[in-house]
Design a protein around this motif. Structure first.
Motif, PDB file in Angstrom:
ATOM      1  N   THR A 231      -3.534  11.391  -5.238  1.00 50.39           N
ATOM      2  CA  THR A 231      -3.247  10.073  -5.829  1.00 50.39           C
ATOM      3  C   THR A 231      -2.699   9.080  -4.812  1.00 50.39           C
ATOM      4  O   THR A 231      -2.858   7.875  -4.981  1.00 50.39           O
ATOM      5  N   THR A 232      -2.037   9.578  -3.770  1.00 56.11           N
ATOM      6  CA  THR A 232      -1.498   8.673  -2.740  1.00 56.11           C
ATOM      7  C   THR A 232      -1.956   9.133  -1.355  1.00 56.11           C
ATOM      8  O   THR A 232      -1.139   9.509  -0.511  1.00 56.11           O
ATOM      9  N   PRO A 233      -3.256   9.115  -1.105  1.00 51.09           N
ATOM     10  CA  PRO A 233      -3.751   9.549   0.207  1.00 51.09           C
ATOM     11  C   PRO A 233      -3.409   8.544   1.298  1.00 51.09           C
ATOM     12  O   PRO A 233      -3.134   7.375   1.024  1.00 51.09           O
ATOM     13  N   PHE A 234      -3.409   9.016   2.538  1.00 47.51           N
ATOM     14  CA  PHE A 234      -3.139   8.147   3.683  1.00 47.51           C
ATOM     15  C   PHE A 234      -4.216   8.383   4.734  1.00 47.51           C
ATOM     16  O   PHE A 234      -4.936   9.394   4.691  1.00 47.51           O
ATOM     17  N   PRO A 235      -4.371   7.480   5.681  1.00 47.80           N
ATOM     18  CA  PRO A 235      -5.397   7.659   6.700  1.00 47.80           C
ATOM     19  C   PRO A 235      -5.013   8.730   7.717  1.00 47.80           C
ATOM     20  O   PRO A 235      -3.875   8.755   8.195  1.00 47.80           O
ATOM     21  N   VAL A 236      -5.943   9.595   8.021  1.00 42.86           N
ATOM     22  CA  VAL A 236      -5.792  10.565   9.110  1.00 42.86           C
ATOM     23  C   VAL A 236      -6.799  10.187  10.184  1.00 42.86           C
ATOM     24  O   VAL A 236      -7.981  10.011   9.902  1.00 42.86           O
ATOM     25  N   SER A 237      -6.308  10.029  11.383  1.00 46.09           N
ATOM     26  CA  SER A 237      -7.206   9.650  12.479  1.00 46.09           C
ATOM     27  C   SER A 237      -7.449  10.839  13.392  1.00 46.09           C
ATOM     28  O   SER A 237      -6.593  11.713  13.540  1.00 46.09           O
ATOM     29  N   GLN A 329       1.618  -0.542   3.065  1.00 48.91           N
ATOM     30  CA  GLN A 329       2.222   0.475   2.212  1.00 48.91           C
ATOM     31  C   GLN A 329       3.636   0.088   1.760  1.00 48.91           C
ATOM     32  O   GLN A 329       4.174   0.686   0.834  1.00 48.91           O
ATOM     33  N   LYS A 330       4.225  -0.903   2.404  1.00 49.93           N
ATOM     34  CA  LYS A 330       5.577  -1.354   2.030  1.00 49.93           C
ATOM     35  C   LYS A 330       5.532  -2.516   1.029  1.00 49.93           C
ATOM     36  O   LYS A 330       6.547  -3.158   0.780  1.00 49.93           O
ATOM     37  N   THR A 366       0.154  -8.887  -4.119  1.00 53.00           N
ATOM     38  CA  THR A 366      -1.168  -8.879  -4.750  1.00 53.00           C
ATOM     39  C   THR A 366      -2.215  -8.104  -3.972  1.00 53.00           C
ATOM     40  O   THR A 366      -3.202  -7.657  -4.555  1.00 53.00           O
ATOM     41  N   VAL A 367      -2.032  -7.939  -2.673  1.00 49.46           N
ATOM     42  CA  VAL A 367      -3.056  -7.278  -1.862  1.00 49.46           C
ATOM     43  C   VAL A 367      -3.319  -5.865  -2.376  1.00 49.46           C
ATOM     44  O   VAL A 367      -2.418  -5.169  -2.831  1.00 49.46           O
ATOM     45  N   LYS A 368      -4.568  -5.472  -2.350  1.00 50.83           N
ATOM     46  CA  LYS A 368      -4.950  -4.146  -2.825  1.00 50.83           C
ATOM     47  C   LYS A 368      -4.840  -3.139  -1.682  1.00 50.83           C
ATOM     48  O   LYS A 368      -5.489  -3.288  -0.651  1.00 50.83           O
ATOM     49  N   VAL A 369      -4.016  -2.122  -1.890  1.00 48.45           N
ATOM     50  CA  VAL A 369      -3.773  -1.117  -0.857  1.00 48.45           C
ATOM     51  C   VAL A 369      -4.556   0.149  -1.183  1.00 48.45           C
ATOM     52  O   VAL A 369      -4.569   0.607  -2.328  1.00 48.45           O
ATOM     53  N   SER A 375      -1.926   1.279   6.590  1.00 47.65           N
ATOM     54  CA  SER A 375      -1.125   1.015   7.788  1.00 47.65           C
ATOM     55  C   SER A 375      -1.477  -0.312   8.454  1.00 47.65           C
ATOM     56  O   SER A 375      -0.937  -0.635   9.512  1.00 47.65           O
ATOM     57  N   ASP A 376      -2.377  -1.093   7.838  1.00 44.68           N
ATOM     58  CA  ASP A 376      -2.616  -2.455   8.324  1.00 44.68           C
ATOM     59  C   ASP A 376      -1.331  -3.258   8.190  1.00 44.68           C
ATOM     60  O   ASP A 376      -0.447  -2.922   7.396  1.00 44.68           O
ATOM     61  N   GLN A 377      -1.247  -4.339   8.941  1.00 44.97           N
ATOM     62  CA  GLN A 377      -0.008  -5.109   9.000  1.00 44.97           C
ATOM     63  C   GLN A 377      -0.185  -6.487   8.355  1.00 44.97           C
ATOM     64  O   GLN A 377      -1.192  -7.169   8.579  1.00 44.97           O
TER      65      GLN A 377
END
Length: 538
Positions: A231-237, A329-330, A366-369, A375-377
């Protein structure tokens, strides 16, 4: 076995899915000269090999050049069945052979020590280190409080590398840098989170450790790892770097292939470092604070305890913006208050910076995460926002759930009594109060009401519709003022905050139809704002 798996989860050690390990090996083969691999000019070392999934697709003819180590001896014994020609050994890379700030080999196999001394040998560090982060005081979780305790962490602390020292993968990167920085023939091929590239709080780590030149890489969702949140995945590089003290990551154009769950390339995404001077919070002028005012931890809760209480405001104060962190994410750490929000990352709102404060609030909220952009700024807009967009942000903010503005009287703080007025009250009180005589009113007008009237020609159709349904809600509130729990929500002044109105009505199950219509109108206006949010993201 259950206890063993729990330990892995605690440490953030998740076995690399073979399909992604195979993809990584392909990228490595494309990045290096295979003739040099064939000739034995390269050594490969994985300091966190686990069950050996990363190495599974490395051709067997290269196993004799392969070093595999990890903290758990059970994993080493398991790997011996598959990697018979590799040098396998139990080794705690974050603690073993660390003497004060120096690396002094005592436990490392002699054959590896000799290879490390050989300046003619080139190295591929191929690794998927643990992702766990130790918690800090004030967080809810206690389960990982000491997970990052290590000798390497202590060194990182002494060098003031900040939050990165709590990340296990960053500790691996730190020691790798210490171990190999004087050798110019090093390739780091690493699976990891992307925090070290983008996060503002990791700037010291980037400057000290990331002497990297970008070669290639890809990115995918953490949901592909077993035992991670779906439900709360994050990017893995997975990124291949050349380590060399001539380089620094902040100067690199980091363009990664985006791959789906089946390892198909579906897009490309830039993950380059964003200069901290270009972050969105730098766009707004912070005005020096000059006097004490009652601090709030939420809309109506006074903060009286804690290590870091921000209880100062500036001249001309009309409210407070909480805008913590710079990564998407913040976004939930964003709100507006009628008094100082009692923590770092907040600032005083005045008439001079009001518009920028409302734009920051609305854009962040409002931005869709999603897993890819988390991790975009948030960054200074690439082009100056138009007045209509600014007004959309103002109106949306006034009726958003993160508008925690309020009004309260006789609030005790440090032996003084304070009155909090609500400058974000959007209406003429005489138009909405419906004959209510509970509150003292002297024909006052609040700043936001006057601002909206002054800029009425810039207000969009969608924003006007939201204002209209908002006025209906305010009228309903005053018409039913005797039904609500005024004491519970500290309602004692005429300029009641939107948070107080919304919460007190919901508390008595009132106005649900109006609140539903308000949400629909707010979502319509949100769509206007979303069309422009790319202007604020890097």
């Amino acid at each position: 076995m259950k206890e063993y798996n729990s330990k892995k989860r605690y440490l953030g050690e998740f076995y690399t899915p073979l399909i992604f390990a195979q993809k990584a090996v392909q990228y490595i083969y494309d990045a290096v000269d295979k003739k040099e691999l064939d000739n034995g000019n390269y050594r490969i070392w994985d300091m966190s090999c686990g069950k050996g999934n990363l190495e599974y697709y490395i051709e067997k003819k290269y196993h004799k050049y392969l070093y595999m180590s990890t903290i758990d001896n059970n994993d080493i014994e398991y790997c011996r069945k598959t990697f018979k020609d590799a040098c396998l050994f139990q080794y705690d890379y974050l603690n073993d052979d660390i003497d004060d700030k120096n690396i002094k080999y005592k436990k490392l196999p002699l054959i590896l020590q000799n290879d490390l001394k050989n300046k003619n040998i080139k190295w591929i560090i191929f690794i998927n280190p643990p992702y766990a982060t130790s918690q800090v005081a004030g967080t809810n979780s206690k389960s990982k409080k000491n997970v990052s305790v290590s000798k390497i962490r202590d060194i990182m602390h002494s060098e003031k590398l900040g939050e990165a020292s709590r990340e296990l993968y960053a500790q691996f990167m730190f020691r790798i840098n210490q171990e190999f920085i004087n050798n110019n023939n090093i390739i780091l091929a690493i699976f990891s989170k992307t925090n070290y590239i983008k996060y503002n709080n990791n700037e010291k780590f980037r400057n000290k450790v990331c002497s990297y030149k970008f070669i290639s890489g890809f990115i995918f969702s953490s949901s592909n790892f077993d035992n991670t949140s779906k439900t709360t995945p994050f990017p893995v590089s997975f990124i291949i770097w050349n380590i060399n003290n001539k380089y620094n990551i902040r100067n690199e154009n980091i363009m990664l292939d985006v791959i789906d769950d089946k390892c198909n390339i579906i897009d490309k995404k830039n993950y380059s470092v964003v200069d901290r001077n270009n972050l969105l919070n730098k766009w707004i002028k912070r005005i020096r604070t000059s006097y004490t005012f009652v601090p709030l931890s939420s809309a109506i809760k006074v903060k009286t305890s804690g290590r870091d209480i921000r209880d100062k405001v500036c001249e001309g104060f009309i409210g407070s913006l909480m805008s913590c962190g710079s990564d998407l994410q913040k976004q939930n750490l964003t709100a507006i208050f009628s008094a100082p929000q009692a923590s770092a990352g907040s600032l005083s709102i005045t008439k001079e910076n009001f518009e920028k404060a409302m734009v920051i609030h609305a854009v962040r909220r409002t931005v869709k995460v999603n897993w890819l952009n988390g991790s975009d700024q948030f960054s200074i807009p690439k082009k100056e926002p138009k007045k209509k967009f600014i007004l959309d942000c103002v109106v949306w903010s006034l009726f958003s759930t993160s508008n925690q503005t309020s009004s309260m009287d006789n609030i005790l703080y440090k032996d003084n009594y304070y009155k909090i007025i609500n400058q974000f009250y959007p209406f003429d009180y005489k138009e909405v109060y419906s004959g209510c005589t509970l509150f003292e009113y002297n024909d006052e007008k609040r700043y936001v009401y006057e601002y909206l009237n002054k800029n009425i020609k810039y207000i969009s159709k969608e924003a006007l519709e939201l204002i209209d349904i908002g006025k209906e809600l305010y009228k309903f509130f005053y018409s039913n003022i005797y039904q609500i729990d005024r004491e519970k929500f500290k309602i004692s002044l005429w300029d009641t905050g939107f948070w107080q109105i919304r919460k007190s009505l919901k508390d008595k199950k009132l106005a649900s139809d109006i609140l539903k219509k308000l949400k629909a109108k707010r979502d319509n206006l949100k769509n206007n704002i979303l069309k422009e949010t790319d202007n604020f993201i890097s």
